[in-house]
Design a protein around this motif. Structure first.
Motif, PDB file in Angstrom:
ATOM      1  N   THR A  14       0.858  -1.181   0.000  1.00  0.00           N
ATOM      2  CA  THR A  14       0.000   0.000   0.000  1.00  0.00           C
ATOM      3  C   THR A  14       0.894   1.231   0.000  1.00  0.00           C
ATOM      4  OG1 THR A  14      -1.655  -1.206   1.270  1.00  0.00           O
ATOM      5  CG2 THR A  14      -1.866   1.184   1.210  1.00  0.00           C
ATOM      6  N   VAL A  15       0.710   2.089  -1.008  1.00  0.00           N
ATOM      7  CA  VAL A  15       1.503   3.305  -1.152  1.00  0.00           C
ATOM      8  C   VAL A  15       0.720   4.463  -0.546  1.00  0.00           C
ATOM      9  CG1 VAL A  15       2.611   4.862  -2.794  1.00  0.00           C
ATOM     10  CG2 VAL A  15       2.539   2.407  -3.263  1.00  0.00           C
ATOM     11  N   GLN A  16       1.384   5.208   0.333  1.00  0.00           N
ATOM     12  CA  GLN A  16       0.778   6.386   0.946  1.00  0.00           C
ATOM     13  C   GLN A  16       1.513   7.620   0.464  1.00  0.00           C
ATOM     14  OE1 GLN A  16       0.969   5.662   5.167  1.00  0.00           O
ATOM     15  NE2 GLN A  16      -0.846   4.377   5.085  1.00  0.00           N
ATOM     16  N   ARG A  17       0.775   8.655   0.156  1.00  0.00           N
ATOM     17  CA  ARG A  17       1.342   9.865  -0.444  1.00  0.00           C
ATOM     18  C   ARG A  17       2.515  10.436   0.372  1.00  0.00           C
ATOM     19  NH1 ARG A  17      -0.599  13.169  -4.221  1.00  0.00           N
ATOM     20  NH2 ARG A  17       0.099  15.313  -4.272  1.00  0.00           N
ATOM     21  N   ARG A  18       2.354  10.592   1.664  1.00  0.00           N
ATOM     22  CA  ARG A  18       3.401  11.198   2.483  1.00  0.00           C
ATOM     23  C   ARG A  18       3.735  10.300   3.658  1.00  0.00           C
ATOM     24  NH1 ARG A  18       1.197  17.056   3.457  1.00  0.00           N
ATOM     25  NH2 ARG A  18       3.308  17.544   4.106  1.00  0.00           N
ATOM     26  N   GLY A  19       3.914   9.053   3.383  1.00  0.00           N
ATOM     27  CA  GLY A  19       4.185   8.123   4.460  1.00  0.00           C
ATOM     28  C   GLY A  19       4.934   6.901   3.962  1.00  0.00           C
ATOM     29  N   PRO A  20       4.960   5.867   4.770  1.00  0.00           N
ATOM     30  CA  PRO A  20       5.718   4.671   4.424  1.00  0.00           C
ATOM     31  C   PRO A  20       4.959   3.780   3.441  1.00  0.00           C
ATOM     32  CG  PRO A  20       4.582   4.335   6.490  1.00  0.00           C
ATOM     33  CD  PRO A  20       4.322   5.766   6.078  1.00  0.00           C
ATOM     34  N   VAL A  37      17.298  -7.904   6.139  1.00  0.00           N
ATOM     35  CA  VAL A  37      16.593  -7.811   7.419  1.00  0.00           C
ATOM     36  C   VAL A  37      15.208  -8.399   7.191  1.00  0.00           C
ATOM     37  CG1 VAL A  37      17.875  -5.830   8.312  1.00  0.00           C
ATOM     38  CG2 VAL A  37      15.858  -5.443   6.919  1.00  0.00           C
ATOM     39  N   SER A  38      14.627  -8.955   8.240  1.00  0.00           N
ATOM     40  CA  SER A  38      13.319  -9.580   8.064  1.00  0.00           C
ATOM     41  C   SER A  38      12.402  -9.242   9.222  1.00  0.00           C
ATOM     42  CB  SER A  38      13.464 -11.091   7.922  1.00  0.00           C
ATOM     43  OG  SER A  38      14.068 -11.634   9.066  1.00  0.00           O
ATOM     44  N   SER A  39      11.113  -9.385   8.960  1.00  0.00           N
ATOM     45  CA  SER A  39      10.091  -9.171   9.970  1.00  0.00           C
ATOM     46  C   SER A  39       9.003 -10.211   9.750  1.00  0.00           C
ATOM     47  CB  SER A  39       9.494  -7.768   9.852  1.00  0.00           C
ATOM     48  OG  SER A  39       8.395  -7.630  10.733  1.00  0.00           O
ATOM     49  N   ASP A  40       8.510 -10.781  10.843  1.00  0.00           N
ATOM     50  CA  ASP A  40       7.443 -11.766  10.727  1.00  0.00           C
ATOM     51  C   ASP A  40       6.082 -11.173  11.115  1.00  0.00           C
ATOM     52  OD1 ASP A  40       7.859 -11.504  13.419  1.00  0.00           O
ATOM     53  OD2 ASP A  40       8.122 -13.633  13.811  1.00  0.00           O
ATOM     54  N   ARG A  41       6.008  -9.848  11.211  1.00  0.00           N
ATOM     55  CA  ARG A  41       4.743  -9.183  11.537  1.00  0.00           C
ATOM     56  C   ARG A  41       3.756  -9.338  10.378  1.00  0.00           C
ATOM     57  NH1 ARG A  41       5.437  -4.300  15.383  1.00  0.00           N
ATOM     58  NH2 ARG A  41       3.307  -4.109  14.696  1.00  0.00           N
ATOM     59  N   PHE A  42       2.465  -9.194  10.657  1.00  0.00           N
ATOM     60  CA  PHE A  42       1.454  -9.353   9.607  1.00  0.00           C
ATOM     61  C   PHE A  42       1.451  -8.175   8.637  1.00  0.00           C
ATOM     62  CE2 PHE A  42      -0.774  -6.904  12.771  1.00  0.00           C
ATOM     63  CZ  PHE A  42      -1.599  -6.071  12.046  1.00  0.00           C
ATOM     64  N   ARG A  43       1.955  -7.012   9.061  1.00  0.00           N
ATOM     65  CA  ARG A  43       2.096  -5.847   8.185  1.00  0.00           C
ATOM     66  C   ARG A  43       3.282  -5.039   8.684  1.00  0.00           C
ATOM     67  NH1 ARG A  43      -2.952  -2.848   8.046  1.00  0.00           N
ATOM     68  NH2 ARG A  43      -3.545  -4.401   6.534  1.00  0.00           N
ATOM     69  N   VAL A  44       4.107  -4.571   7.750  1.00  0.00           N
ATOM     70  CA  VAL A  44       5.246  -3.737   8.129  1.00  0.00           C
ATOM     71  C   VAL A  44       5.174  -2.426   7.366  1.00  0.00           C
ATOM     72  CG1 VAL A  44       6.771  -5.667   8.695  1.00  0.00           C
ATOM     73  CG2 VAL A  44       6.780  -4.750   6.397  1.00  0.00           C
ATOM     74  N   LEU A  46       7.551   0.274   5.625  1.00  0.00           N
ATOM     75  CA  LEU A  46       8.901   0.512   5.117  1.00  0.00           C
ATOM     76  C   LEU A  46       9.095   2.001   4.886  1.00  0.00           C
ATOM     77  CD1 LEU A  46       9.225  -2.381   2.522  1.00  0.00           C
ATOM     78  CD2 LEU A  46      10.190  -2.259   4.819  1.00  0.00           C
ATOM     79  N   CYS A  47      10.170   2.544   5.439  1.00  0.00           N
ATOM     80  CA  CYS A  47      10.476   3.962   5.342  1.00  0.00           C
ATOM     81  C   CYS A  47      10.832   4.334   3.898  1.00  0.00           C
ATOM     82  CB  CYS A  47      11.659   4.281   6.257  1.00  0.00           C
ATOM     83  SG  CYS A  47      12.217   5.988   6.153  1.00  0.00           S
ATOM     84  N   ARG A  54      15.352   3.617  12.456  1.00  0.00           N
ATOM     85  CA  ARG A  54      15.251   2.159  12.381  1.00  0.00           C
ATOM     86  C   ARG A  54      15.205   1.687  10.926  1.00  0.00           C
ATOM     87  NH1 ARG A  54      10.349   0.245  14.597  1.00  0.00           N
ATOM     88  NH2 ARG A  54      11.382  -1.743  14.663  1.00  0.00           N
ATOM     89  N   PHE A  55      15.710   2.487   9.990  1.00  0.00           N
ATOM     90  CA  PHE A  55      15.641   2.167   8.564  1.00  0.00           C
ATOM     91  C   PHE A  55      16.062   0.718   8.323  1.00  0.00           C
ATOM     92  CE2 PHE A  55      17.105   2.040   4.220  1.00  0.00           C
ATOM     93  CZ  PHE A  55      16.085   2.693   3.575  1.00  0.00           C
ATOM     94  N   PRO A  56      15.346  -0.049   7.532  1.00  0.00           N
ATOM     95  CA  PRO A  56      14.300   0.330   6.585  1.00  0.00           C
ATOM     96  C   PRO A  56      12.900   0.387   7.183  1.00  0.00           C
ATOM     97  CG  PRO A  56      14.720  -1.987   6.312  1.00  0.00           C
ATOM     98  CD  PRO A  56      15.680  -1.484   7.380  1.00  0.00           C
ATOM     99  N   TRP A  57      12.760   0.116   8.469  1.00  0.00           N
ATOM    100  CA  TRP A  57      11.441   0.159   9.097  1.00  0.00           C
ATOM    101  C   TRP A  57      11.089   1.605   9.428  1.00  0.00           C
ATOM    102  CZ3 TRP A  57      10.816  -4.370   7.516  1.00  0.00           C
ATOM    103  CH2 TRP A  57      11.716  -5.392   7.760  1.00  0.00           C
ATOM    104  N   CYS A  58       9.847   1.971   9.224  1.00  0.00           N
ATOM    105  CA  CYS A  58       9.388   3.330   9.491  1.00  0.00           C
ATOM    106  C   CYS A  58       9.195   3.531  10.993  1.00  0.00           C
ATOM    107  CB  CYS A  58       8.068   3.583   8.765  1.00  0.00           C
ATOM    108  SG  CYS A  58       7.386   5.217   9.083  1.00  0.00           S
ATOM    109  N   ASP A  59       9.668   4.660  11.511  1.00  0.00           N
ATOM    110  CA  ASP A  59       9.423   5.016  12.911  1.00  0.00           C
ATOM    111  C   ASP A  59       8.632   6.322  13.006  1.00  0.00           C
ATOM    112  OD1 ASP A  59      11.261   6.993  12.334  1.00  0.00           O
ATOM    113  OD2 ASP A  59      12.721   6.376  13.843  1.00  0.00           O
ATOM    114  N   THR A  60       7.965   6.708  11.942  1.00  0.00           N
ATOM    115  CA  THR A  60       7.139   7.920  11.782  1.00  0.00           C
ATOM    116  C   THR A  60       7.948   9.215  11.826  1.00  0.00           C
ATOM    117  OG1 THR A  60       6.465   8.171  14.107  1.00  0.00           O
ATOM    118  CG2 THR A  60       5.093   6.739  12.712  1.00  0.00           C
ATOM    119  N   SER A  61       9.241   9.153  11.574  1.00  0.00           N
ATOM    120  CA  SER A  61      10.050  10.371  11.529  1.00  0.00           C
ATOM    121  C   SER A  61       9.609  11.305  10.417  1.00  0.00           C
ATOM    122  CB  SER A  61      11.526  10.022  11.330  1.00  0.00           C
ATOM    123  OG  SER A  61      12.034   9.350  12.452  1.00  0.00           O
TER     124      SER A  61
END
Length: 77
Positions: A14-20, A37-44, A46-47, A54-61
């Motif tokens: 899912t692409v968000q205009r001003r987000g991850p 790097v990997s994640s087993d979460r149901f949704r991640v 990406l920054c 925490r790149f590549p994970w988004c931390d809402t910066s």
């Protein structure tokens, strides 16, 4: 990563205009230097702005103000 019909259904991104980028997990991400790097979460999330600590994970910066426009309001007495 091989791509064949036996790999299951395609991942939804899912692409968000001003987000991850929101990606249905689990996911494995290959970085520029070749490490993974990997994640087993149901949704991640990406920054895409590269501001995340925490790149590549988004931390809402991406929500932080950049000095453009008005700053936070001062409390009124």
């Amino acid at each position: 990563m091989p791509n064949s019909p036996s790999d299951g259904p395609p991942r939804r991104v899912t692409v968000q205009r001003r987000g991850p980028l929101l990606v249905e997990g689990p996911v494995e991400v290959e970085l520029e230097d070749g490490t993974t790097v990997s994640s087993d979460r149901f949704r991640v999330a990406l920054c895409t702005c590269r501001r995340s600590r925490r790149f590549p994970w988004c931390d809402t910066s991406h929500r932080a103000r950049t000095g453009h426009g008005p700053g936070p309001r001062e409390p009124r007495d």
